[in-house]
Design an enzyme around this catalytic site. Structure first.
Site, short mmCIF file in Angstrom:
data_model
loop_
_atom_site.label_atom_id
_atom_site.label_comp_id
_atom_site.label_asym_id
_atom_site.label_seq_id
_atom_site.Cartn_x
_atom_site.Cartn_y
_atom_site.Cartn_z
N ASP A 222 -24.24 65.14 -9.78
CA ASP A 222 -23.81 64.61 -8.49
C ASP A 222 -23.37 65.81 -7.64
O ASP A 222 -22.37 66.45 -7.96
CB ASP A 222 -22.66 63.63 -8.70
CG ASP A 222 -22.12 63.05 -7.42
OD1 ASP A 222 -22.31 63.65 -6.35
OD2 ASP A 222 -21.47 61.98 -7.48
N VAL A 223 -24.12 66.09 -6.57
CA VAL A 223 -23.85 67.33 -5.80
C VAL A 223 -22.51 67.30 -5.06
O VAL A 223 -22.07 68.34 -4.58
CB VAL A 223 -24.99 67.65 -4.80
CG1 VAL A 223 -26.30 67.88 -5.52
CG2 VAL A 223 -25.11 66.57 -3.72
N ASN B 270 -31.24 69.32 -0.61
CA ASN B 270 -31.91 68.15 -0.02
C ASN B 270 -31.14 66.84 -0.14
O ASN B 270 -31.31 65.95 0.69
CB ASN B 270 -33.29 68.02 -0.67
CG ASN B 270 -33.96 66.70 -0.34
OD1 ASN B 270 -34.48 66.53 0.75
ND2 ASN B 270 -33.92 65.75 -1.27
N TYR C 27 -23.48 60.22 9.58
CA TYR C 27 -24.71 60.95 9.22
C TYR C 27 -24.98 62.08 10.21
O TYR C 27 -25.24 63.22 9.82
CB TYR C 27 -25.88 59.96 9.19
CG TYR C 27 -27.21 60.55 8.76
CD1 TYR C 27 -27.54 60.67 7.42
CD2 TYR C 27 -28.16 60.96 9.70
CE1 TYR C 27 -28.76 61.20 7.01
CE2 TYR C 27 -29.38 61.49 9.31
CZ TYR C 27 -29.68 61.60 7.97
OH TYR C 27 -30.89 62.12 7.57
N LYS D 220 -25.07 66.22 9.61
CA LYS D 220 -26.22 67.10 9.89
C LYS D 220 -25.84 68.19 10.91
O LYS D 220 -26.31 69.32 10.80
CB LYS D 220 -27.41 66.27 10.37
CG LYS D 220 -27.93 65.26 9.33
CD LYS D 220 -28.38 65.92 8.04
CE LYS D 220 -29.00 64.94 7.06
NZ LYS D 220 -29.42 65.57 5.79
P1 NAD Z 1 -34.21 59.40 -0.31
O1 NAD Z 1 -33.16 58.36 -0.28
O2 NAD Z 1 -35.51 59.09 -0.96
O3 NAD Z 1 -33.67 60.73 -0.99
C1 NAD Z 1 -32.33 61.09 -1.08
C2 NAD Z 1 -32.09 61.55 -2.49
O4 NAD Z 1 -30.76 62.06 -2.63
C3 NAD Z 1 -32.24 60.42 -3.51
O5 NAD Z 1 -33.16 60.83 -4.52
C4 NAD Z 1 -30.85 60.26 -4.09
O6 NAD Z 1 -30.85 59.89 -5.46
C5 NAD Z 1 -30.29 61.65 -3.89
N1 NAD Z 1 -28.83 61.67 -3.90
C6 NAD Z 1 -27.96 60.83 -3.26
N2 NAD Z 1 -26.70 61.15 -3.56
C7 NAD Z 1 -26.76 62.22 -4.40
C8 NAD Z 1 -25.77 63.00 -5.06
N3 NAD Z 1 -24.47 62.74 -4.91
N4 NAD Z 1 -26.19 64.02 -5.84
C9 NAD Z 1 -27.51 64.29 -6.00
N5 NAD Z 1 -28.48 63.57 -5.41
C10 NAD Z 1 -28.09 62.56 -4.62
O7 NAD Z 1 -34.42 59.84 1.20
P2 NAD Z 1 -35.16 61.11 1.82
O8 NAD Z 1 -35.69 60.67 3.10
O9 NAD Z 1 -36.08 61.72 0.84
O10 NAD Z 1 -33.94 62.08 2.11
C11 NAD Z 1 -33.90 63.42 1.65
C12 NAD Z 1 -33.17 64.28 2.68
O11 NAD Z 1 -33.94 64.32 3.89
C13 NAD Z 1 -31.80 63.75 3.07
O12 NAD Z 1 -30.89 64.83 3.22
C14 NAD Z 1 -32.04 63.10 4.42
O13 NAD Z 1 -30.90 63.07 5.23
C15 NAD Z 1 -33.10 64.02 4.97
N6 NAD Z 1 -33.90 63.44 6.07
C16 NAD Z 1 -34.79 62.43 5.85
C17 NAD Z 1 -35.53 61.94 6.92
C18 NAD Z 1 -36.57 60.86 6.75
O14 NAD Z 1 -37.14 60.43 7.76
N7 NAD Z 1 -36.87 60.39 5.57
C19 NAD Z 1 -35.33 62.45 8.19
C20 NAD Z 1 -34.40 63.46 8.39
C21 NAD Z 1 -33.69 63.96 7.31
#
Ligand code: NAD
Length: 269
Positions: free
Chosen positions: A67-68, A94, A167, A171
């Site tokens: 857990d990060v 990420n 959120y 960011k």
């Molecule tokens: P996602 O929900 O598939 O991925 C997020 C991941 O973070 C999940 O695998 C989850 O298990 C993991 N996670 C959550 N809490 C955690 C913790 N405490 N320790 C370790 N891992 C943890 O969604 P995503 O879209 O793949 O998001 C990945 C990143 O991209 C995030 O930082 C998100 O804010 C960013 N992002 C996504 C989008 C989009 O459109 N999908 C847009 C902008 C930014």
């Protein structure tokens, strides 16, 4: 694919789904050995699935539960990875989540959960990565940079987002942490940059693209007129982690189909 990251060890946080999973596969295809991080026992099977795909494609890696947002867990992950592989060359910061709420109803727990994972989690992982980069020092035959960190930010480090203040604040915080530590460690040949994804098809925003009607509304925000896929982010992450971007420090690379171009103004305001 060109093995631009051959011989390098990469930790990708939150890699059992979405962008983290996609970036892990792209880094592995470029030759990196990838640590597929996931947060809890319930995400272990999904992380193993990502690792199996990496191995089936000829790549290498391990899965690692951590857990990060928890300092001791992050420190143990880096110590274990260094013990197993000798060092770390690349961190993809990420892991992230959303706890959306109208601001006047937002609980302290919703605020702290998002800041704890999205911002404090990136701080804890970046700090351990930098400690390891400084301990190891440069190895020019592996990479011109002593270490590389890529922070997963968002277009919402720039675009305000009503109903998602926690959120967007996380960011915006990532942006200034990334720039500050990039300034601090560039002299030590450590490169730190961010990717600012726009709308990428993953579980985090499933409702925004799951139906044709929802996707049509989403496309109004995207001048390039397609929703992004994880491979778009994977390609950017490989570039920022490789020597191809060796003169790039402290930027956010928006990978967003033009979402940050304020498309609402395209018809003259
Ligand atoms: P996602 O929900 O598939 O991925 C997020 C991941 O973070 C999940 O695998 C989850 O298990 C993991 N996670 C959550 N809490 C955690 C913790 N405490 N320790 C370790 N891992 C943890 O969604 P995503 O879209 O793949 O998001 C990945 C990143 O991209 C995030 O930082 C998100 O804010 C960013 N992002 C996504 C989008 C989009 O459109 N999908 C847009 C902008 C930014």
């Amino acid at each position: 694919m060109d093995q631009k990251l051959k011989g390098q060890i990469a930790i990708v946080t939150g890699a059992s789904s979405g962008i983290g999973a996609g970036v892990s596969k792209s880094l592995a295809a470029a030759g990196a050995t990838v640590v597929v991080n996931h947060p809890v026992a319930a995400t272990a099977a999904a992380a193993e699935g990502v690792l199996t795909e990496i191995k089936n494609a000829g790549g290498a890696g391990i899965t690692y539960q951590c857990d990060v947002s928890k300092e001791a867990e992050v420190q143990k992950m880096f110590a274990d990875v260094v013990a197993q592989f000798g060092t770390v060359h690349i961190l993809i910061n990420n892991a992230g989540l959303q706890r959306d709420s109208p601001f006047q109803e937002m609980t302290l727990e919703q605020w702290n959960t998002v800041l704890g994972v999205n911002l404090t989690g990136q701080f804890l992982c970046a700090r351990e990565a930098i400690r390891e980069f400084l301990r190891r020092g440069p190895v020019p035959e592996i990479s011109r940079a002593t270490g590389k960190i890529v922070c997963m930010s968002s277009v919402h480090e720039e675009i305000p987002w009503a109903g998602h203040a926690n959120y967007a604040a996380s960011k915006g915080g990532i942006m200034m942490m990334m720039k500050s530590i990039s300034q601090e460690f560039a002299p030590m040949k450590i490169r730190i940059n961010s990717i600012g994804p726009g709308a990428i098809k993953t579980p985090i925003n499933h409702a925004a693209w799951a139906t044709p009607a929802a996707e049509k509304t989403l496309l109004e925000l995207i001048p390039y007129n397609r929703v992004g896929v994880v491979e778009d982010i994977g390609a950017a992450a490989v570039w920022l982690a490789s020597d191809d971007s060796d003169y790039v420090n402290g930027i956010t690379l928006f990978v967003d189909g033009g979402m940050t171009l304020y498309p609402g103004f395209s018809t003259n305001g």
